[in-house]
Enzyme design. Structure first.
Site, short mmCIF file in Angstrom:
data_model
loop_
_atom_site.label_atom_id
_atom_site.label_comp_id
_atom_site.label_asym_id
_atom_site.label_seq_id
_atom_site.Cartn_x
_atom_site.Cartn_y
_atom_site.Cartn_z
CG HIS A 1 -1.91 -0.81 1.38
ND1 HIS A 1 -3.13 -1.72 0.71
CD2 HIS A 1 -1.60 -2.35 2.60
CE1 HIS A 1 -3.59 -2.57 0.99
NE2 HIS A 1 -2.78 -3.25 2.09
O1 RIB Z 1 -5.54 0.30 4.54
C1 RIB Z 1 -4.28 -0.35 4.29
C2 RIB Z 1 -3.53 1.72 5.26
O2 RIB Z 1 -3.91 0.70 6.47
C3 RIB Z 1 -1.75 1.04 4.85
O3 RIB Z 1 -1.44 2.10 5.42
C4 RIB Z 1 -1.27 -0.15 5.77
O4 RIB Z 1 -0.40 0.93 6.49
C5 RIB Z 1 -2.10 0.09 7.42
O5 RIB Z 1 -1.90 1.97 8.16
#
Ligand code: RIB
Ligand code: CA
Length: 316
Positions: free
Chosen positions: A242
């Protein structure tokens, strides 16, 4: 001229890889500081993890600040089931020797924006938006000073990962997400729609291990731990990386494509708390629903990973 950035983060293995990418790209990015926020794990751990990540990269001169320990109005929800009890489970990392700064992370964001010429700093939130929204509430004058916010959060076609409706960062602090979305600041958003296209497949995980440095081995073990949740849930080969999408966008924006649309955040309904309601097909009236977000929907996943490997192999 290097692009000046502040990374706001809740490490988290994917946050860690994003921070390492930014550190590896110091020829292009000037990391002014890291502000930790409560999210994946409580604030004490996200702050300690930020210090650990700097020591992995042997970049111990970057300042780390502790920010907000709870959302604006809600009880903190964490994600140890994804990231492990430390938030950085996988490799064994020593307790950090470097220390966090005394100043509060929100005050660091405000002071840094006030001390630099306007439109010269990009904020890169990788977790719940509590610190960013708190800075806007405390010092509304910074809105005009921020050049851009490039954030990881939200989802539309991919729907939620923490509830059927919401992505984790926006779910944890929907009021903060709403304040940022309605701020008028230039926003580029990396939702699950994009991040779910960049999976840490077996082949890519092995390439991290084969980078030829200690950092690559550490990343391999972070990925090995972090991917379990998504592989079990989505029956996928690997997990979405992500947060590195935010830094990759700064380095190579043409890896991504999307469109300027209206995005609003659900803050009233418990069923759809934190949902990012994205008007992708432009059916709302622009007068009432301004096109406030550059919503990314597609990414060149092979190009993304090649960028990661090319930069991360430069680290110790
Ligand atoms: O949904 C994904 C996000 O939530 C990413 O930033 C992960 O690190 C968590 O913070
Ligand atoms: Ca994160």
């Amino acid at each position: 001229m290097r692009r000046k950035i502040i990374i706001d983060t809740d490490p988290g293995q994917d946050d860690a890889i994003a921070i390492l990418l930014a550190l590896a790209a110091k020829d292009k990015l000037e990391l002014l500081g890291i502000t930790a926020v409560a999210g994946n794990v409580p604030l004490e751990l996200t702050t300690k993890n930020a210090l650990k990540i700097l020591e992995v990269a042997k970049e111990t001169n970057i300042a780390v600040f502790s920010g907000c320990k709870a959302p604006l109005k809600r009880k903190l929800v964490t994600a140890e089931h994804v990231h492990g009890p430390t938030g950085l489970n996988g490799p064994q990392l020593a307790e950090p020797k470097i220390k966090q700064q005394d100043q509060h992370g929100v005050d660091f964001i405000i002071d840094t924006l006030r001390q630099h010429p306007e439109k010269t700093i990009t904020l890169c939130p990788l977790g719940p938006l509590t610190n960013i929204a708190s800075a806007i509430i405390k010092a509304p004058d910074i809105v005009e000073k921020i050049d851009e916010i490039v954030l990881m959060g939200g989802a539309y076609f991919e729907v939620g990962n923490v509830t059927p409706a919401a992505e984790f960062n926006f779910y944890v602090d929907p009021e903060a997400a709403n304040i940022v979305m309605c701020s008028g600041i230039k926003i580029t958003m990396m939702p699950l729609d994009v991040t779910h296209q960049v999976l840490t497949t077996k082949e890519r995980s092995q390439k991290f291990a084969n980078l030829g440095n200690e950092t690559g081995k550490i990343i391999y073990h972070w990925v090995k731990y972090f991917k379990k949740f998504d592989e079990e849930k989505y029956k996928s080969d690997g997990a979405p990386l992500h947060d590195p999408c935010v830094i990759a966008y700064l380095l190579k924006p043409d890896l991504f494509s999307g469109r300027k649309i209206n995005v609003r955040i659900e803050t009233n309904s418990e069923l759809t708390r934190g949902m990012s309601v994205a008007d992708y097909w432009g059916i709302t009236d622009e007068k009432d629903c301004p096109r406030n977000v550059n919503f990314m929907r597609h990414v060149d996943d092979e190009g993304f990973y090649q960028l990661l490997f090319d930069y991360l192999k430069k680290l110790p």
